[in-house]
Structures are given as structure tokens and as C-alpha cells.
Design a protein around this motif. Sequence first.
Motif, PDB file in Angstrom:
ATOM      1  N   HIS A  11       0.836  -1.207   0.000  1.00  0.00           N
ATOM      2  CA  HIS A  11       0.000   0.000   0.000  1.00  0.00           C
ATOM      3  C   HIS A  11       0.870   1.255   0.000  1.00  0.00           C
ATOM      4  N   LEU A  12       1.932   1.230   0.787  1.00  0.00           N
ATOM      5  CA  LEU A  12       2.812   2.398   0.854  1.00  0.00           C
ATOM      6  C   LEU A  12       3.446   2.684  -0.502  1.00  0.00           C
ATOM      7  N   SER A  13       3.882   1.651  -1.208  1.00  0.00           N
ATOM      8  CA  SER A  13       4.486   1.845  -2.533  1.00  0.00           C
ATOM      9  C   SER A  13       3.496   2.479  -3.498  1.00  0.00           C
ATOM     10  N   LEU A  14       2.269   1.984  -3.477  1.00  0.00           N
ATOM     11  CA  LEU A  14       1.245   2.565  -4.355  1.00  0.00           C
ATOM     12  C   LEU A  14       0.964   4.008  -3.974  1.00  0.00           C
ATOM     13  N   GLY A  15       0.903   4.270  -2.680  1.00  0.00           N
ATOM     14  CA  GLY A  15       0.663   5.642  -2.223  1.00  0.00           C
ATOM     15  C   GLY A  15       1.764   6.589  -2.654  1.00  0.00           C
ATOM     16  N   ASN A  52       0.243  -8.589  -6.535  1.00  0.00           N
ATOM     17  CA  ASN A  52      -0.535  -8.738  -5.316  1.00  0.00           C
ATOM     18  C   ASN A  52      -0.289  -7.496  -4.473  1.00  0.00           C
ATOM     19  N   ILE A  53      -1.340  -6.814  -4.129  1.00  0.00           N
ATOM     20  CA  ILE A  53      -1.217  -5.619  -3.300  1.00  0.00           C
ATOM     21  C   ILE A  53      -1.375  -6.059  -1.849  1.00  0.00           C
ATOM     22  N   ILE A  54      -0.373  -5.732  -1.044  1.00  0.00           N
ATOM     23  CA  ILE A  54      -0.370  -6.174   0.343  1.00  0.00           C
ATOM     24  C   ILE A  54      -0.294  -4.982   1.286  1.00  0.00           C
ATOM     25  N   GLY A  55      -0.763  -5.209   2.481  1.00  0.00           N
ATOM     26  CA  GLY A  55      -0.714  -4.170   3.509  1.00  0.00           C
ATOM     27  C   GLY A  55       0.635  -4.144   4.191  1.00  0.00           C
ATOM     28  N   ASN A  56       0.840  -3.091   4.941  1.00  0.00           N
ATOM     29  CA  ASN A  56       2.071  -2.939   5.704  1.00  0.00           C
ATOM     30  C   ASN A  56       1.787  -3.226   7.179  1.00  0.00           C
ATOM     31  N   ASP A  57       0.963  -4.250   7.423  1.00  0.00           N
ATOM     32  CA  ASP A  57       0.517  -4.561   8.781  1.00  0.00           C
ATOM     33  C   ASP A  57       1.508  -5.475   9.504  1.00  0.00           C
ATOM     34  N   ASP A  58       1.501  -5.378  10.817  1.00  0.00           N
ATOM     35  CA  ASP A  58       2.266  -6.281  11.689  1.00  0.00           C
ATOM     36  C   ASP A  58       3.751  -6.327  11.363  1.00  0.00           C
ATOM     37  N   ILE A  59       4.316  -5.183  11.114  1.00  0.00           N
ATOM     38  CA  ILE A  59       5.750  -5.132  10.798  1.00  0.00           C
ATOM     39  C   ILE A  59       6.531  -4.351  11.852  1.00  0.00           C
ATOM     40  N   ASP A  60       5.877  -3.978  12.953  1.00  0.00           N
ATOM     41  CA  ASP A  60       6.490  -3.077  13.927  1.00  0.00           C
ATOM     42  C   ASP A  60       7.845  -3.550  14.439  1.00  0.00           C
ATOM     43  N   ASP A  61       7.949  -4.821  14.811  1.00  0.00           N
ATOM     44  CA  ASP A  61       9.221  -5.294  15.362  1.00  0.00           C
ATOM     45  C   ASP A  61      10.332  -5.278  14.319  1.00  0.00           C
ATOM     46  N   ILE A  62      10.002  -5.687  13.096  1.00  0.00           N
ATOM     47  CA  ILE A  62      11.009  -5.660  12.016  1.00  0.00           C
ATOM     48  C   ILE A  62      11.377  -4.213  11.706  1.00  0.00           C
ATOM     49  N   LEU A  63      10.381  -3.363  11.634  1.00  0.00           N
ATOM     50  CA  LEU A  63      10.590  -1.944  11.338  1.00  0.00           C
ATOM     51  C   LEU A  63      11.551  -1.318  12.340  1.00  0.00           C
ATOM     52  N   ASN A  64      11.337  -1.570  13.612  1.00  0.00           N
ATOM     53  CA  ASN A  64      12.211  -1.012  14.645  1.00  0.00           C
ATOM     54  C   ASN A  64      13.635  -1.534  14.519  1.00  0.00           C
ATOM     55  N   ASP A  65      13.775  -2.830  14.214  1.00  0.00           N
ATOM     56  CA  ASP A  65      15.118  -3.393  14.014  1.00  0.00           C
ATOM     57  C   ASP A  65      15.826  -2.706  12.848  1.00  0.00           C
ATOM     58  N   LEU A  66      15.114  -2.541  11.743  1.00  0.00           N
ATOM     59  CA  LEU A  66      15.730  -1.948  10.546  1.00  0.00           C
ATOM     60  C   LEU A  66      16.120  -0.495  10.770  1.00  0.00           C
ATOM     61  N   LYS A  67      15.246   0.262  11.414  1.00  0.00           N
ATOM     62  CA  LYS A  67      15.573   1.676  11.676  1.00  0.00           C
ATOM     63  C   LYS A  67      16.793   1.768  12.582  1.00  0.00           C
ATOM     64  N   ALA A  77      12.398   1.805   5.569  1.00  0.00           N
ATOM     65  CA  ALA A  77      12.291   0.721   6.550  1.00  0.00           C
ATOM     66  C   ALA A  77      10.944   0.005   6.435  1.00  0.00           C
ATOM     67  N   VAL A  78       9.873   0.751   6.168  1.00  0.00           N
ATOM     68  CA  VAL A  78       8.551   0.128   5.985  1.00  0.00           C
ATOM     69  C   VAL A  78       8.560  -0.773   4.753  1.00  0.00           C
ATOM     70  N   HIS A  79       9.124  -0.287   3.662  1.00  0.00           N
ATOM     71  CA  HIS A  79       9.203  -1.099   2.441  1.00  0.00           C
ATOM     72  C   HIS A  79       9.954  -2.410   2.702  1.00  0.00           C
ATOM     73  N   LEU A  80      11.127  -2.295   3.296  1.00  0.00           N
ATOM     74  CA  LEU A  80      11.954  -3.472   3.520  1.00  0.00           C
ATOM     75  C   LEU A  80      11.342  -4.395   4.569  1.00  0.00           C
ATOM     76  N   ALA A  81      10.772  -3.830   5.619  1.00  0.00           N
ATOM     77  CA  ALA A  81      10.128  -4.652   6.653  1.00  0.00           C
ATOM     78  C   ALA A  81       8.957  -5.440   6.074  1.00  0.00           C
ATOM     79  N   THR A  82       8.202  -4.810   5.195  1.00  0.00           N
ATOM     80  CA  THR A  82       7.079  -5.493   4.545  1.00  0.00           C
ATOM     81  C   THR A  82       7.589  -6.640   3.685  1.00  0.00           C
ATOM     82  N   ALA A  83       8.675  -6.421   2.971  1.00  0.00           N
ATOM     83  CA  ALA A  83       9.270  -7.477   2.136  1.00  0.00           C
ATOM     84  C   ALA A  83       9.756  -8.636   3.003  1.00  0.00           C
ATOM     85  N   ILE A  84      10.381  -8.317   4.115  1.00  0.00           N
ATOM     86  CA  ILE A  84      10.869  -9.364   5.011  1.00  0.00           C
ATOM     87  C   ILE A  84       9.697 -10.125   5.616  1.00  0.00           C
TER      88      ILE A  84
END
Length: 118
Positions: A11-15, A52-67, A77-84
Motif C-alpha cells: 500500500h505504501l508503494s502505491l501511495g 498482489n497488493i499487500i498491507g504494511n501490517d504487523d511489521i512493527d518489530d522488524i521496522l524497529n530493528d531496521l531503523k 524501513a517500511v518497504h523493507l520490513a514489509t518485504a521481510i
Amino acid sequence: TNKTIIAYVSHLSLGEAYGNCLLKNFGKNSEDSKMAIIAFTNLIYRLRGFINIIGNDDIDDILNDLKRDFRLSITDAVHLATAIKTECSVFRTSDKRDFNLLDRRKLSEYVKKRNGKE
């Protein structure tokens, strides 16, 4: 190849793409802006079945690690966390500025550990 490839777009990429479409036409003729929005919307519509369009949900722990560990901006970080989170095997980006600076070996180790494949 004989491999099936499934493309995921968040969703973030599309936005961001939509926002960039609007920014390129900001202040121009309103008819040009309308046409750009229609073209973008039609493109996304035509890509159904190929992405496939996917949400950026439930990535908080990965996001914090990446940042923290990789010093990425929030959007990167949101893009990469979503991919992971979705266990993407290939991550494509046009953002060479930030992603070229990543320690890929360290990132690979993080992903393996995160996915329990150490």
C-alpha cells in the motif's frame, strides 16, 4: 525461466507512486492532472492479476530493528520490513541512494535469523 514469479506491491508503494504522479503535475493545468490520475488508476487496474497488493501490517518489530540497525528512513524501513515479513526472495527498488548503503551481508544474516533459517 520456468519459475513462477509473484510480484508484491505494498500500500505504501502505491501511495508513494500516486503521490509522485500528483507532484509531477502539481500546479499544471487541472486537465493534465486529471489525465495523469486517470492514467495511473488505469495502470493499477490493468496490473490486477499480475501483482498482489499487500498491507504494511504487523511489521512493527522488524521496522524497529531496521531503523535501529540499518539507519533507514521510515518509508524505506517500511518497504523493507514489509518485504521481510512476506518473505520476498527478491527486493526491487529504484531508491539507490539509501539501499546501496546497506550492509547486505548483515541484512541477509538478519533475514535468515528472523525467518528461523540460520
